[in-house]
Design an enzyme around this catalytic site. Structure first.
Site, PDB file in Angstrom:
ATOM      1  CG  ASP A 132      -5.467 -11.111  -6.052  1.00  0.00           C
ATOM      2  OD1 ASP A 132      -6.644 -10.883  -6.398  1.00  0.00           O
ATOM      3  OD2 ASP A 132      -4.622 -10.214  -5.881  1.00  0.00           O
ATOM      4  CG  ASP A 189     -14.511  -3.674  -0.773  1.00  0.00           C
ATOM      5  OD1 ASP A 189     -15.122  -2.593  -0.881  1.00  0.00           O
ATOM      6  OD2 ASP A 189     -13.601  -3.859   0.054  1.00  0.00           O
TER       7      ASP A 189
END
Length: 214
Positions: free
Chosen positions: A96, A118
């Site tokens: 992550d 995103d």
């Protein structure tokens, strides 16, 4: 990014430890030992299918690159590109990107790439944007004063948000383009999304920024 789940992806990543690093927390502060040199380290958060990071590694042999992508079914595609490029200065992490301080020490990396992240367009998701101040605090902790953030997107809303967030945080905007492919910028390596959207006629927005010296 919607990608079909590949149940075999993890095994393939494990089969290539020369590229896919399995225990990055153990390398914090010692990434030079992985590459066998003290060349600058650049990382890309959200490497996707890996076209950009593999292309950069091939183009710049005296820079070490680390691509970060949390989805293993996507990272395995980046692995294929790394293998095809046959480069020694590239490593991939299935972690992550929000936990960078677990893997890198301050001043250990010199540049961060954020490509087609995103946009998280809904207001309640603002904190998830990779150019949100909570992420900028992490980047500032890791980058040296000369370190840079390079950002590309096709999303005008995210680009405008990023310009404001960077300015309010106090970053120096060193390069801003509202239409990268119509600019004089040289040696641009395109991502898969960049190719797709530019072919559809969308402008590509790009900026470079650095933190002000204390």
């Amino acid at each position: 990014m919607r990608v079909k789940h590949k149940p075999w992806a993890k095994d393939k990543l494990l089969a290539h430890p020369e590229i896919c690093v399995q225990n990055p927390t153990e390398l914090k502060g010692n990434w030079h030992t992985v590459f066998g040199n003290h060349h600058p380290i650049h990382i890309e958060i959200g490497s996707g299918k890996g076209q950009f990071i593999s292309g950069m590694a091939k183009q710049n042999e005296r820079i070490n690159y680390i691509g970060i992508e949390v989805v293993e079914s996507v990272l395995v595609l980046a692995l294929d590109k790394a293998l095809a490029a046959d480069v020694k200065n590239l490593r991939l992490l299935a972690v992550d990107g929000g936990n960078l301080t677990d893997y890198f020490s301050p001043d250990e990396i010199e540049r961060i790439y954020l490509n087609f992240s995103d946009p998280w367009p809904k207001k309640r998701h603002t904190k998830r944007r990779l150019t949100n101040p909570r992420f900028l605090t992490i980047y500032q902790h890791l980058l040296p004063q000369s370190g840079e953030i390079h950002f590309k997107t096709d999303n005008r809303g995210l680009f405008e948000y990023t310009l404001q967030a960077f300015s309010e945080y106090g970053l120096l905007l060193q390069y801003v383009s509202l239409d990268l492919h119509q600019s004089q910028f040289e040696d641009n390596i395109m991502t898969e999304y960049e190719e797709k959207f530019s072919k559809q006629g969308y402008p590509i927005y790009r900026l470079e920024a650095s933190f002000k010296a204390n």
